[in-house]
Design a protein around this motif. Structure first.
Motif, PDB file in Angstrom:
ATOM      1  N   GLN A   1      -1.170  61.778  18.402  1.00  0.00           N
ATOM      2  CA  GLN A   1      -1.625  61.178  19.756  1.00  0.00           C
ATOM      3  C   GLN A   1      -1.679  59.792  19.674  1.00  0.00           C
ATOM      4  N   THR A   2      -2.094  59.296  18.469  1.00  0.00           N
ATOM      5  CA  THR A   2      -2.815  57.972  17.975  1.00  0.00           C
ATOM      6  C   THR A   2      -1.306  57.024  16.677  1.00  0.00           C
ATOM      7  N   SER A   3      -1.421  57.964  16.239  1.00  0.00           N
ATOM      8  CA  SER A   3      -0.418  57.159  15.297  1.00  0.00           C
ATOM      9  C   SER A   3       1.054  56.334  15.442  1.00  0.00           C
ATOM     10  N   PRO A   4       0.834  54.964  14.832  1.00  0.00           N
ATOM     11  CA  PRO A   4       2.006  54.627  14.998  1.00  0.00           C
ATOM     12  C   PRO A   4       3.289  54.893  13.775  1.00  0.00           C
TER      13      PRO A   4
ATOM     14  N   VAL B   1       5.591  61.168  15.372  1.00  0.00           N
ATOM     15  CA  VAL B   1       6.928  60.983  16.031  1.00  0.00           C
ATOM     16  C   VAL B   1       7.202  61.495  17.664  1.00  0.00           C
ATOM     17  N   PHE B   2       5.758  61.434  18.123  1.00  0.00           N
ATOM     18  CA  PHE B   2       5.421  61.590  19.208  1.00  0.00           C
ATOM     19  C   PHE B   2       4.420  60.780  20.138  1.00  0.00           C
ATOM     20  N   THR B   3       4.705  58.951  19.276  1.00  0.00           N
ATOM     21  CA  THR B   3       3.862  58.722  19.608  1.00  0.00           C
ATOM     22  C   THR B   3       5.862  57.102  20.046  1.00  0.00           C
ATOM     23  N   THR B   4       6.618  57.741  19.970  1.00  0.00           N
ATOM     24  CA  THR B   4       7.608  56.692  19.941  1.00  0.00           C
ATOM     25  C   THR B   4       8.127  56.097  21.231  1.00  0.00           C
ATOM     26  N   GLN B   5       8.507  57.588  21.655  1.00  0.00           N
ATOM     27  CA  GLN B   5       8.657  57.811  23.315  1.00  0.00           C
ATOM     28  C   GLN B   5       8.252  58.661  24.011  1.00  0.00           C
ATOM     29  N   PRO B   6       8.607  58.705  25.296  1.00  0.00           N
ATOM     30  CA  PRO B   6       7.596  59.735  25.841  1.00  0.00           C
ATOM     31  C   PRO B   6       9.068  61.051  25.668  1.00  0.00           C
ATOM     32  N   MET B   7       9.477  62.004  26.093  1.00  0.00           N
ATOM     33  CA  MET B   7      10.542  63.094  25.742  1.00  0.00           C
ATOM     34  C   MET B   7       9.547  64.728  26.332  1.00  0.00           C
ATOM     35  N   ALA B   8      11.522  65.230  26.409  1.00  0.00           N
ATOM     36  CA  ALA B   8      10.830  66.906  26.773  1.00  0.00           C
ATOM     37  C   ALA B   8      11.918  67.315  26.670  1.00  0.00           C
TER      38      ALA B   8
END
Length: 264
Positions: free
Chosen positions: A193-196, A199-206
């Protein structure tokens, strides 16, 4: 802490039989994949994702949201364990650019049915759709056109994949069969949730599985694939159209004060 099985099955749209069998495990897995999006939007609202009993149920069942692996697979584990399945939460290491990522990068389930062990995963986006028998040499092909099989990497079971008719198999992740607890994944969940570097911090996705394909929204891009063929692709330029897509295509509805993750 127990899960409200009736409410969860209603969320999944599942009205089939309930017993400890491979058929029921497959049907429950399918219902989950077709109903619960794999998504990271809390990371971008932002809202901290905490791992404790009841959190995934509140989010996925009561709020009708999706989640990522720690949420989806833990909730599925609660469901099938309460039904009576012999299931364990396990750590998996994702493979990225031929480099094995750290332990607890991914959560999977190992389910034992009549002395056979099956890999089960409902929290990894575009992935295998059936319980994979670790002792069998079988290939599963998804409607998206991906092939999966169980292989081995450095003495451990690995899920391998390749595209369509290709023969260049690669490791998707490696499984440590040691049973784990939910809290064992907390540090890596915080990293995601926090690290650059996550893969999850780059952009929102679903992304959501369909019976004949998959639909995905990543950043401002929406795409839908059916029968291994892309049938629709949209780039959103309008905020209202973006949130309408999340609502209509993924069932994800957000209050006005949470609609902060659109970036023109």
């Amino acid at each position: 802490m127990s899960v409200d099985v009736e409410s969860l099955l209603l969320r999944l749209g599942y009205a089939g039989r309930i017993d400890v069998s491979l058929k029921v495990l497959q049907d429950l897995k399918t219902a989950f994949l077709l109903s619960v999006p794999f998504e990271n939007i809390d990371v971008h609202i932002p809202r901290e994702i905490k791992l404790f009993d009841g959190a995934a149920e509140e989010k996925i069942v009561q709020q009708r949201r999706g989640g990522f692996c720690y949420e989806c697979n833990f909730l599925f584990h609660q469901l099938i364990s309460q039904i009576g399945f012999d299931a364990a939460i396990c750590s998996a290491q994702m493979m990225k650019n031929d480099i094995l990522l750290p332990p607890f990068e991914h959560m999977v389930l190992l389910v034992t049915i009549e002395k056979s062990v099956f890999l089960v995963d409902v929290g990894n986006g575009e992935s295998v759709r059936i319980p994979m028998n670790l002792q069998r040499d079988e290939i599963h092909m998804t409607p998206e056109g991906k092939k999966y099989r169980i292989g081995e990497f450095e003495g451990q079971f690995a899920l391998e994949c390749c595209d369509g008719n290709a023969s260049n198999w690669s490791v998707k992740f490696v499984v440590d069969p040691t049973p784990r607890r939910l809290e064992d994944f907390s540090d890596r969940c915080h990293f995601q949730q926090t690290s650059p570097n996550s893969v999850f911090t780059t952009q929102p996705m679903a992304t959501l599985a369909l019976t004949d394909g998959r639909r995905t929204i990543r950043g401002k891009q929406f795409s839908e694939t059916k029968e291994n063929r892309q049938t629709q692709e949209i780039t959103f330029e309008d905020e209202q159209e973006y949130y309408a897509c999340l609502r209509d295509k993924f069932g994800l509805v957000f209050a006005a004060h949470d609609q902060k993750f659109w970036h023109p």
